[in-house]
Design a protein around this motif. Sequence first.
Motif, PDB file in Angstrom:
ATOM      1  N   ILE A  37      -6.528   1.738  -1.498  1.00 45.33           N
ATOM      2  CA  ILE A  37      -7.491   1.832  -0.405  1.00 45.33           C
ATOM      3  C   ILE A  37      -8.651   2.750  -0.788  1.00 45.33           C
ATOM      4  O   ILE A  37      -9.811   2.469  -0.499  1.00 45.33           O
ATOM      5  CB  ILE A  37      -6.792   2.368   0.867  1.00 45.33           C
ATOM      6  CG1 ILE A  37      -5.973   1.256   1.508  1.00 45.33           C
ATOM      7  CG2 ILE A  37      -7.797   2.901   1.888  1.00 45.33           C
ATOM      8  CD1 ILE A  37      -6.804   0.095   1.997  1.00 45.33           C
ATOM      9  N   LEU A  38      -8.321   3.849  -1.445  1.00 48.36           N
ATOM     10  CA  LEU A  38      -9.371   4.789  -1.834  1.00 48.36           C
ATOM     11  C   LEU A  38     -10.353   4.122  -2.787  1.00 48.36           C
ATOM     12  O   LEU A  38     -11.566   4.253  -2.646  1.00 48.36           O
ATOM     13  CB  LEU A  38      -8.754   6.026  -2.493  1.00 48.36           C
ATOM     14  CG  LEU A  38      -7.714   6.782  -1.669  1.00 48.36           C
ATOM     15  CD1 LEU A  38      -7.311   8.060  -2.384  1.00 48.36           C
ATOM     16  CD2 LEU A  38      -8.230   7.103  -0.276  1.00 48.36           C
ATOM     17  N   LYS A  92      -3.669  11.403   6.402  1.00 47.65           N
ATOM     18  CA  LYS A  92      -2.945  10.719   7.478  1.00 47.65           C
ATOM     19  C   LYS A  92      -1.499  10.440   7.090  1.00 47.65           C
ATOM     20  O   LYS A  92      -0.595  10.520   7.918  1.00 47.65           O
ATOM     21  CB  LYS A  92      -3.686   9.420   7.804  1.00 47.65           C
ATOM     22  CG  LYS A  92      -3.055   8.536   8.847  1.00 47.65           C
ATOM     23  CD  LYS A  92      -3.549   8.809  10.245  1.00 47.65           C
ATOM     24  CE  LYS A  92      -2.570   8.326  11.296  1.00 47.65           C
ATOM     25  NZ  LYS A  92      -2.582   6.888  11.541  1.00 47.65           N
ATOM     26  N   ALA A 150      -5.854  -1.421   9.926  1.00 50.11           N
ATOM     27  CA  ALA A 150      -4.400  -1.225   9.888  1.00 50.11           C
ATOM     28  C   ALA A 150      -3.986  -0.530   8.594  1.00 50.11           C
ATOM     29  O   ALA A 150      -3.061   0.282   8.567  1.00 50.11           O
ATOM     30  CB  ALA A 150      -3.696  -2.580  10.020  1.00 50.11           C
ATOM     31  N   MET A 151      -4.718  -0.823   7.512  1.00 48.79           N
ATOM     32  CA  MET A 151      -4.417  -0.184   6.222  1.00 48.79           C
ATOM     33  C   MET A 151      -4.798   1.288   6.255  1.00 48.79           C
ATOM     34  O   MET A 151      -4.024   2.152   5.850  1.00 48.79           O
ATOM     35  CB  MET A 151      -5.186  -0.884   5.093  1.00 48.79           C
ATOM     36  CG  MET A 151      -4.793  -2.344   4.953  1.00 48.79           C
ATOM     37  SD  MET A 151      -5.871  -3.206   3.769  1.00 48.79           S
ATOM     38  CE  MET A 151      -5.637  -4.901   4.349  1.00 48.79           C
ATOM     39  N   LEU A 152      -5.988   1.556   6.769  1.00 47.46           N
ATOM     40  CA  LEU A 152      -6.465   2.940   6.835  1.00 47.46           C
ATOM     41  C   LEU A 152      -5.592   3.781   7.772  1.00 47.46           C
ATOM     42  O   LEU A 152      -5.383   4.965   7.559  1.00 47.46           O
ATOM     43  CB  LEU A 152      -7.919   2.917   7.328  1.00 47.46           C
ATOM     44  CG  LEU A 152      -8.775   4.163   7.203  1.00 47.46           C
ATOM     45  CD1 LEU A 152      -8.744   4.717   5.799  1.00 47.46           C
ATOM     46  CD2 LEU A 152     -10.215   3.835   7.603  1.00 47.46           C
ATOM     47  N   TYR A 153      -5.076   3.131   8.806  1.00 50.30           N
ATOM     48  CA  TYR A 153      -4.267   3.809   9.823  1.00 50.30           C
ATOM     49  C   TYR A 153      -2.834   4.047   9.333  1.00 50.30           C
ATOM     50  O   TYR A 153      -2.103   4.791   9.960  1.00 50.30           O
ATOM     51  CB  TYR A 153      -4.236   2.908  11.061  1.00 50.30           C
ATOM     52  CG  TYR A 153      -3.467   3.436  12.251  1.00 50.30           C
ATOM     53  CD1 TYR A 153      -4.020   4.390  13.097  1.00 50.30           C
ATOM     54  CD2 TYR A 153      -2.193   2.947  12.547  1.00 50.30           C
ATOM     55  CE1 TYR A 153      -3.322   4.854  14.205  1.00 50.30           C
ATOM     56  CE2 TYR A 153      -1.490   3.411  13.659  1.00 50.30           C
ATOM     57  CZ  TYR A 153      -2.070   4.367  14.478  1.00 50.30           C
ATOM     58  OH  TYR A 153      -1.381   4.816  15.570  1.00 50.30           O
ATOM     59  N   HIS A 154      -2.437   3.427   8.247  1.00 49.93           N
ATOM     60  CA  HIS A 154      -1.043   3.420   7.796  1.00 49.93           C
ATOM     61  C   HIS A 154      -0.147   2.782   8.859  1.00 49.93           C
ATOM     62  O   HIS A 154       0.894   3.331   9.221  1.00 49.93           O
ATOM     63  CB  HIS A 154      -0.512   4.836   7.516  1.00 49.93           C
ATOM     64  CG  HIS A 154      -1.219   5.598   6.438  1.00 49.93           C
ATOM     65  ND1 HIS A 154      -0.684   5.804   5.193  1.00 49.93           N
ATOM     66  CD2 HIS A 154      -2.415   6.212   6.414  1.00 49.93           C
ATOM     67  CE1 HIS A 154      -1.520   6.524   4.456  1.00 49.93           C
ATOM     68  NE2 HIS A 154      -2.578   6.798   5.168  1.00 49.93           N
ATOM     69  N   LEU A 155      -0.577   1.654   9.381  1.00 52.03           N
ATOM     70  CA  LEU A 155       0.227   0.964  10.394  1.00 52.03           C
ATOM     71  C   LEU A 155       1.572   0.545   9.796  1.00 52.03           C
ATOM     72  O   LEU A 155       1.610  -0.019   8.701  1.00 52.03           O
ATOM     73  CB  LEU A 155      -0.517  -0.289  10.892  1.00 52.03           C
ATOM     74  CG  LEU A 155       0.071  -0.957  12.132  1.00 52.03           C
ATOM     75  CD1 LEU A 155      -0.287  -0.163  13.397  1.00 52.03           C
ATOM     76  CD2 LEU A 155      -0.426  -2.394  12.274  1.00 52.03           C
ATOM     77  N   LEU A 172     -11.782   8.873   2.484  1.00 53.21           N
ATOM     78  CA  LEU A 172     -10.739   9.030   1.470  1.00 53.21           C
ATOM     79  C   LEU A 172      -9.758  10.117   1.887  1.00 53.21           C
ATOM     80  O   LEU A 172      -8.548   9.952   1.795  1.00 53.21           O
ATOM     81  CB  LEU A 172     -11.369   9.368   0.111  1.00 53.21           C
ATOM     82  CG  LEU A 172     -12.422   8.385  -0.405  1.00 53.21           C
ATOM     83  CD1 LEU A 172     -12.860   8.776  -1.817  1.00 53.21           C
ATOM     84  CD2 LEU A 172     -11.891   6.961  -0.408  1.00 53.21           C
ATOM     85  N   TYR A 179      -7.593   9.056   4.908  1.00 54.96           N
ATOM     86  CA  TYR A 179      -6.489   8.181   4.508  1.00 54.96           C
ATOM     87  C   TYR A 179      -5.373   8.956   3.809  1.00 54.96           C
ATOM     88  O   TYR A 179      -4.193   8.776   4.112  1.00 54.96           O
ATOM     89  CB  TYR A 179      -7.012   7.070   3.596  1.00 54.96           C
ATOM     90  CG  TYR A 179      -5.922   6.157   3.115  1.00 54.96           C
ATOM     91  CD1 TYR A 179      -5.381   5.195   3.954  1.00 54.96           C
ATOM     92  CD2 TYR A 179      -5.419   6.265   1.827  1.00 54.96           C
ATOM     93  CE1 TYR A 179      -4.370   4.359   3.523  1.00 54.96           C
ATOM     94  CE2 TYR A 179      -4.410   5.427   1.387  1.00 54.96           C
ATOM     95  CZ  TYR A 179      -3.885   4.479   2.241  1.00 54.96           C
ATOM     96  OH  TYR A 179      -2.884   3.664   1.821  1.00 54.96           O
ATOM     97  N   PRO A 237      -1.018   3.810  -2.682  1.00 60.10           N
ATOM     98  CA  PRO A 237      -1.984   4.325  -1.698  1.00 60.10           C
ATOM     99  C   PRO A 237      -3.409   4.429  -2.239  1.00 60.10           C
ATOM    100  O   PRO A 237      -4.362   4.311  -1.471  1.00 60.10           O
ATOM    101  CB  PRO A 237      -1.435   5.705  -1.342  1.00 60.10           C
ATOM    102  CG  PRO A 237      -0.456   6.040  -2.410  1.00 60.10           C
ATOM    103  CD  PRO A 237       0.081   4.743  -2.909  1.00 60.10           C
ATOM    104  N   LEU A 278       0.816  -1.220   0.000  1.00 62.52           N
ATOM    105  CA  LEU A 278       0.000   0.000   0.000  1.00 62.52           C
ATOM    106  C   LEU A 278       0.841   1.257   0.000  1.00 62.52           C
ATOM    107  O   LEU A 278       0.391   2.312  -0.450  1.00 62.52           O
ATOM    108  CB  LEU A 278      -0.944   0.015   1.200  1.00 62.52           C
ATOM    109  CG  LEU A 278      -2.142  -0.913   1.081  1.00 62.52           C
ATOM    110  CD1 LEU A 278      -2.989  -0.811   2.341  1.00 62.52           C
ATOM    111  CD2 LEU A 278      -2.982  -0.592  -0.141  1.00 62.52           C
ATOM    112  N   LEU A 317      -8.320   0.307  15.485  1.00 58.75           N
ATOM    113  CA  LEU A 317      -8.196  -0.287  14.141  1.00 58.75           C
ATOM    114  C   LEU A 317      -9.512  -0.946  13.716  1.00 58.75           C
ATOM    115  O   LEU A 317      -9.922  -0.844  12.561  1.00 58.75           O
ATOM    116  CB  LEU A 317      -7.061  -1.317  14.090  1.00 58.75           C
ATOM    117  CG  LEU A 317      -5.638  -0.787  14.293  1.00 58.75           C
ATOM    118  CD1 LEU A 317      -4.618  -1.923  14.134  1.00 58.75           C
ATOM    119  CD2 LEU A 317      -5.291   0.354  13.343  1.00 58.75           C
ATOM    120  N   LEU A 371     -11.762   1.832  12.596  1.00 60.30           N
ATOM    121  CA  LEU A 371     -11.389   2.290  11.251  1.00 60.30           C
ATOM    122  C   LEU A 371     -11.772   1.247  10.201  1.00 60.30           C
ATOM    123  O   LEU A 371     -12.286   1.586   9.129  1.00 60.30           O
ATOM    124  CB  LEU A 371      -9.880   2.567  11.175  1.00 60.30           C
ATOM    125  CG  LEU A 371      -9.336   3.734  11.993  1.00 60.30           C
ATOM    126  CD1 LEU A 371      -7.819   3.841  11.794  1.00 60.30           C
ATOM    127  CD2 LEU A 371      -9.997   5.063  11.623  1.00 60.30           C
TER     128      LEU A 371
END
Lengths: 172, 172
Positions: free
Chosen positions: A99-100, B106, A149-154, B100, B103, A96, A92, B144, B147
């Motif tokens: 995800i969108l 962030k 975790a993806m949305l959070y940018h873990l 969107l 994300y 990026p 990702l 998480l 989210l």
Amino acid sequence: MPKSTRSKEEIYFMVLNAILKMEIAKGHLKWTLSDISRESKVTRSLIYYYFGKEKKAVLATAYQYLVERFYSLDKPNPLPLRQRLSNILKDLKEMPYLILLFYSAKGEDSEFGRIIRKKETEFLKGLQKEFPHLSETQILEVYLMELGAMLYHLPPTKTKDLFELHLGPVKK
Amino acid sequence: MPKSTRSKEEIYFMVLNAILKMEIAKGHLKWTLSDISRESKVTRSLIYYYFGKEKKAVLATAYQYLVERFYSLDKPNPLPLRQRLSNILKDLKEMPYLILLFYSAKGEDSEFGRIIRKKETEFLKGLQKEFPHLSETQILEVYLMELGAMLYHLPPTKTKDLFELHLGPVKK
């Protein structure tokens, strides 16, 4: 030939991200292959070579590849869950916009929306087989944590701490 | 006056979603208030009235409102977690572009990115206070899952089944 493989993957990712971005920014198929070339900085001849010349087919190839990769369906022997998530988080960073588009398409009655919902159902069934001790809600929770975790940018390395209540501690 | 309150909120949401969409589709501040008016179907005079005439200020007002609402910081007595999440999921149906932009921002070193990261830290601290029996990782997991529920388009009524391993069953 690892080097050539990697550079193919890099080109793929650059083109894919540009396609995703144009789908979001300009709307469904309202972009041209020149937009993709300019946005991805990949020549049109390479785009033709890997994805084809017709944008509808290009988009279909892109979606197919992304969904398989997103749900780790392209790997014959699935890795442990935490490792799979870590790999997706790495992907990702290169793409990026995935995800969108996932979020937009998931809520829509479009072809990609239908593909996602179908693969998602398969994926959840696969998780249930992998973790038979978890209830259906807990399986959904694992998937929601992955999406979160993806949305959070873990950071990809952080996945090893997750899921302990659901899966127990990481086995060494 | 509930009716007038609701219609103010509806207008707000329509304008907010249009702002978010333009920020994503056209880029940071690369839109005009006419774009927002056309996209939201709200007259420019109403946009001026609620958000101001200068687009940088309009965007700041929008961000401020969204962040407060997203983290339920606009409510003096916070509702139970599952109810809060359910409310956010309802909001998102009106403003899909919020996710969107969340994300995108962030991961960026932008003003909105900084606001989100700051409020997120506050929010996680608040959760830790609210659920002192959870470890730091488990608090992150709760966030998480929240989210993830947004990215998944979880139906708002489904939140009552979640978090049982973390918070125990719903109290009647």
